[in-house]
Enzyme design. Sequence first.
Site, PDB file in Angstrom:
ATOM      1  N   THR A 136       0.831  -1.204   0.000  1.00  0.00           N
ATOM      2  CA  THR A 136       0.000   0.000   0.000  1.00  0.00           C
ATOM      3  C   THR A 136       0.868   1.258   0.000  1.00  0.00           C
ATOM      4  O   THR A 136       0.538   2.259  -0.616  1.00  0.00           O
ATOM      5  CB  THR A 136      -0.908   0.027   1.257  1.00  0.00           C
ATOM      6  OG1 THR A 136      -1.586  -1.222   1.363  1.00  0.00           O
ATOM      7  CG2 THR A 136      -1.935   1.129   1.192  1.00  0.00           C
ATOM      8  N   SER A 164       6.199   3.628   8.648  1.00  0.00           N
ATOM      9  CA  SER A 164       5.048   4.375   9.146  1.00  0.00           C
ATOM     10  C   SER A 164       4.603   3.961  10.539  1.00  0.00           C
ATOM     11  O   SER A 164       5.358   4.067  11.495  1.00  0.00           O
ATOM     12  CB  SER A 164       3.902   4.269   8.151  1.00  0.00           C
ATOM     13  OG  SER A 164       2.941   5.230   8.468  1.00  0.00           O
ATOM     14  N   HIS A 165       3.372   3.442  10.647  1.00  0.00           N
ATOM     15  CA  HIS A 165       2.815   3.149  11.965  1.00  0.00           C
ATOM     16  C   HIS A 165       3.269   1.783  12.485  1.00  0.00           C
ATOM     17  O   HIS A 165       2.918   1.401  13.592  1.00  0.00           O
ATOM     18  CB  HIS A 165       1.293   3.162  11.879  1.00  0.00           C
ATOM     19  CG  HIS A 165       0.791   2.154  10.884  1.00  0.00           C
ATOM     20  ND1 HIS A 165       0.875   2.368   9.537  1.00  0.00           N
ATOM     21  CD2 HIS A 165       0.251   0.930  11.035  1.00  0.00           C
ATOM     22  CE1 HIS A 165       0.387   1.314   8.900  1.00  0.00           C
ATOM     23  NE2 HIS A 165       0.000   0.424   9.789  1.00  0.00           N
ATOM     24  N   ASP A 219       1.648   9.245  14.299  1.00  0.00           N
ATOM     25  CA  ASP A 219       2.261   7.925  14.155  1.00  0.00           C
ATOM     26  C   ASP A 219       3.772   7.996  13.941  1.00  0.00           C
ATOM     27  O   ASP A 219       4.377   9.061  14.101  1.00  0.00           O
ATOM     28  CB  ASP A 219       1.593   7.165  13.004  1.00  0.00           C
ATOM     29  CG  ASP A 219       1.949   7.751  11.660  1.00  0.00           C
ATOM     30  OD1 ASP A 219       2.209   8.968  11.606  1.00  0.00           O
ATOM     31  OD2 ASP A 219       1.999   7.007  10.663  1.00  0.00           O
ATOM     32  N   ASP A 254       5.829   8.080  11.383  1.00  0.00           N
ATOM     33  CA  ASP A 254       6.420   9.041  10.439  1.00  0.00           C
ATOM     34  C   ASP A 254       5.625  10.336  10.308  1.00  0.00           C
ATOM     35  O   ASP A 254       5.895  11.138   9.416  1.00  0.00           O
ATOM     36  CB  ASP A 254       6.601   8.391   9.069  1.00  0.00           C
ATOM     37  CG  ASP A 254       5.277   7.968   8.442  1.00  0.00           C
ATOM     38  OD1 ASP A 254       4.325   7.691   9.190  1.00  0.00           O
ATOM     39  OD2 ASP A 254       5.199   7.919   7.201  1.00  0.00           O
ATOM     40  N   ASP A 284       2.458  11.046   9.502  1.00  0.00           N
ATOM     41  CA  ASP A 284       1.413  11.343   8.509  1.00  0.00           C
ATOM     42  C   ASP A 284       0.008  11.007   9.012  1.00  0.00           C
ATOM     43  O   ASP A 284      -0.978  11.462   8.442  1.00  0.00           O
ATOM     44  CB  ASP A 284       1.704  10.692   7.149  1.00  0.00           C
ATOM     45  CG  ASP A 284       1.899   9.198   7.222  1.00  0.00           C
ATOM     46  OD1 ASP A 284       1.772   8.630   8.324  1.00  0.00           O
ATOM     47  OD2 ASP A 284       2.187   8.585   6.163  1.00  0.00           O
ATOM     48  N   ARG A 285      -0.084  10.215  10.078  1.00  0.00           N
ATOM     49  CA  ARG A 285      -1.425   9.880  10.599  1.00  0.00           C
ATOM     50  C   ARG A 285      -1.788  10.763  11.792  1.00  0.00           C
ATOM     51  O   ARG A 285      -0.901  11.282  12.465  1.00  0.00           O
ATOM     52  CB  ARG A 285      -1.458   8.433  11.081  1.00  0.00           C
ATOM     53  CG  ARG A 285      -1.287   7.431   9.980  1.00  0.00           C
ATOM     54  CD  ARG A 285      -1.461   6.026  10.499  1.00  0.00           C
ATOM     55  NE  ARG A 285      -1.425   5.098   9.388  1.00  0.00           N
ATOM     56  CZ  ARG A 285      -1.990   3.905   9.376  1.00  0.00           C
ATOM     57  NH1 ARG A 285      -2.629   3.484  10.446  1.00  0.00           N
ATOM     58  NH2 ARG A 285      -1.928   3.131   8.324  1.00  0.00           N
ATOM     59  N   SER A 309      -8.091   5.149   7.917  1.00  0.00           N
ATOM     60  CA  SER A 309      -6.897   4.682   8.624  1.00  0.00           C
ATOM     61  C   SER A 309      -6.125   5.844   9.246  1.00  0.00           C
ATOM     62  O   SER A 309      -4.906   5.828   9.289  1.00  0.00           O
ATOM     63  CB  SER A 309      -6.004   3.890   7.681  1.00  0.00           C
ATOM     64  OG  SER A 309      -5.675   4.675   6.553  1.00  0.00           O
ATOM     65  N   LYS A 329      -0.569  12.392   3.401  1.00  0.00           N
ATOM     66  CA  LYS A 329      -1.417  12.761   4.524  1.00  0.00           C
ATOM     67  C   LYS A 329      -0.530  13.409   5.563  1.00  0.00           C
ATOM     68  O   LYS A 329       0.682  13.196   5.562  1.00  0.00           O
ATOM     69  CB  LYS A 329      -2.156  11.548   5.068  1.00  0.00           C
ATOM     70  CG  LYS A 329      -1.314  10.347   5.442  1.00  0.00           C
ATOM     71  CD  LYS A 329      -2.250   9.183   5.693  1.00  0.00           C
ATOM     72  CE  LYS A 329      -1.537   7.967   6.258  1.00  0.00           C
ATOM     73  NZ  LYS A 329      -0.818   7.192   5.243  1.00  0.00           N
TER      74      LYS A 329
HETATM   75  C1  G16 Z   1      -0.612   3.475   4.553  1.00  0.00           C
HETATM   76  C2  G16 Z   1      -1.052   4.274   3.378  1.00  0.00           C
HETATM   77  C3  G16 Z   1      -2.465   4.712   3.576  1.00  0.00           C
HETATM   78  C4  G16 Z   1      -3.357   3.515   3.848  1.00  0.00           C
HETATM   79  C5  G16 Z   1      -2.825   2.754   5.031  1.00  0.00           C
HETATM   80  C6  G16 Z   1      -3.564   1.490   5.351  1.00  0.00           C
HETATM   81  O1  G16 Z   1      -0.570   4.298   5.669  1.00  0.00           O
HETATM   82  O2  G16 Z   1      -0.224   5.402   3.205  1.00  0.00           O
HETATM   83  O3  G16 Z   1      -2.869   5.424   2.468  1.00  0.00           O
HETATM   84  O4  G16 Z   1      -4.650   3.896   4.119  1.00  0.00           O
HETATM   85  O5  G16 Z   1      -1.485   2.413   4.783  1.00  0.00           O
HETATM   86  O6  G16 Z   1      -3.208   0.519   4.489  1.00  0.00           O
HETATM   87  P1  G16 Z   1      -3.569  -0.992   4.703  1.00  0.00           P
HETATM   88  O7  G16 Z   1      -5.027  -1.027   5.062  1.00  0.00           O
HETATM   89  O8  G16 Z   1      -3.279  -1.593   3.353  1.00  0.00           O
HETATM   90  O9  G16 Z   1      -2.730  -1.544   5.808  1.00  0.00           O
HETATM   91  P2  G16 Z   1       0.771   4.510   6.448  1.00  0.00           P
HETATM   92  O10 G16 Z   1       0.444   5.503   7.504  1.00  0.00           O
HETATM   93  O11 G16 Z   1       1.126   3.145   6.958  1.00  0.00           O
HETATM   94  O12 G16 Z   1       1.735   4.999   5.408  1.00  0.00           O
END
Ligand code: G16
Length: 543
Positions: A18, A113-114, A277, A279, A281-282, A365, A376
């Site tokens: 993703t 990320s998270h 989170d 990085d 962005d959340r 998310s 984001k």
């Molecule tokens: C990433 C993507 C987001 C997505 C999220 C959830 O977030 O940047 O756009 O909504 O993953 O993805 P999944 O449901 O496939 O785990 P982040 O914050 O991890 O970069």
Amino acid sequence: MQILTIPTTPISGQKPGTSGLRKKTSVFQSRHYLENFAQSIIDATGGAERRTFVVGGDGRYFNDRAAQVILRMLAANGARRAIVGQGAVLSTPAASHLIRLNGTDGGFILSASHNPGGKDADFGLKFNMPNGGPAPEAVTEAIYARTQTITDYRVLEATDVDLAKIGEQELGKMQVSVVDPVADYAALMESLFDFPKMRTLFSKGFRMRFDAMCAVTGPYAVEILERRLGAAPGTVTHATPLPDFGGMHPDPNPTWAHELMAEMMDPGAPDFGAASDGDGDRNMVVGQGIYVSPSDSLAVLAANVHLAPAYRGGLKGIARSMPTSGAADRVAEALGVQAHETPTGWKFFGNLLDDGRATICGEESFGTGSDHVREKDGLWAVLLWLNILAERSETVQEIMKGHWSHFGRNYYSRHDYEALPTEVAATIMDGLRARLGDLPGTAVAGLTVEGADDFAYLDPVDGSRSTAQGLRLRFTDGSRCVLRASGTGTEGATLRLYLERFVPGPGGLDQEVQQALAPVIEAAEALTALKKLSGRNGPDVVT
Ligand code: G16
């Protein structure tokens, strides 16, 4: 300094998900793993010759080492300049901003990320395009294809760049500009929002708690909230970024940000709470005694964004990912602006933002953002909330209740079943997919299935098509559930069940969320057999 060409062979599994490539840290540290992937990015995006890139990450374990490797590889591949956050640290939105601000050719963002960080946890790398946004699918597929044919990579034989020192250095023929990770980002925020008004709010005793979860946002939040806006010292907790995030799981949701939740549900809670989170962005937003779901947050922000100076002219459109609730669509309708529904993944918003079809975007998310960058942006969302609170002089609770009574309420929740054996997850998904055509008309748990499909998206800007983006079941009363496999995990497979039910009001707007969703939850289990087939008693995470 010599440029070395190192022979290598393809490594399987380097397929971006993703959001970039995420694996266990030990996998990234294994021989040639990082180098193969970084060279594949360079090769698949037209080479690095005479180009400028931004490099930085969320500071997790291995961030500093990986940044040094990428810098040496960029230098060996002929890059002209690299702009690097001090200590190789940049939040994802700050990296996106630097890419755009400097008109660069893209950026290498080191982050999972998270996902938890550390030696035994996760690491990640993604490439962002010159527009500042994550590489679209066509590019990530080209990168993946290159990982399968790679025969060598180039790296400069050199000692480490001193990334602690702000200023200009040279690495071979490449210029390395080490910059303050916070300064440009903080200036951007100041240009978007009414800082004097927010300062007045804090000066009148407004109390806030921001949980940075020992991740990258700490220094950004301290600078902006405490230094520039005058929030009380100590407003930002877990403010020092640590390579393992202090053992925290830096995913701002009620499960992982439980300390913040407990504080905000207490009678003596501050006026406003937020978390970010790994990085940056959340975001999660909480009022005194009230949790704001990300889908509702998007809707409320869209309905009130004109209160912030940069958005006084109104919105071009609102975009949300398919599993995100329809609450934002109702706002778009009321405002008379376009509403877009995209697959999960911020990369799908890029074209809409670039083409002027959307100004504000959001995902269930815990992602919200606007056209100020192409990621984001956690702190941006928190500042927009603060700006709105300062303008409206109401509590979060009052704002939410007012919103629901005007637009109706989309009760919403996500149930995650984490780290399932991949074959079990595949059986569940494949089983439901095979039955989609037969489901319309089926009555279950008092609901009747109206439509069922596997979500596909046709990008209105570049005409690209993305299929198999989540199984949707729509019921005749307007409720729905969606079943989808996560694309960000590094262990087994995580299935996400998204549940939604609309109540128009005036009655029924104050129900407990899981209770309000009970019929949809029951119908979803009857149709997906998620609990039964996974052998789990219930979800691991409920948002
Ligand atoms: C990433 C993507 C987001 C997505 C999220 C959830 O977030 O940047 O756009 O909504 O993953 O993805 P999944 O449901 O496939 O785990 P982040 O914050 O991890 O970069």
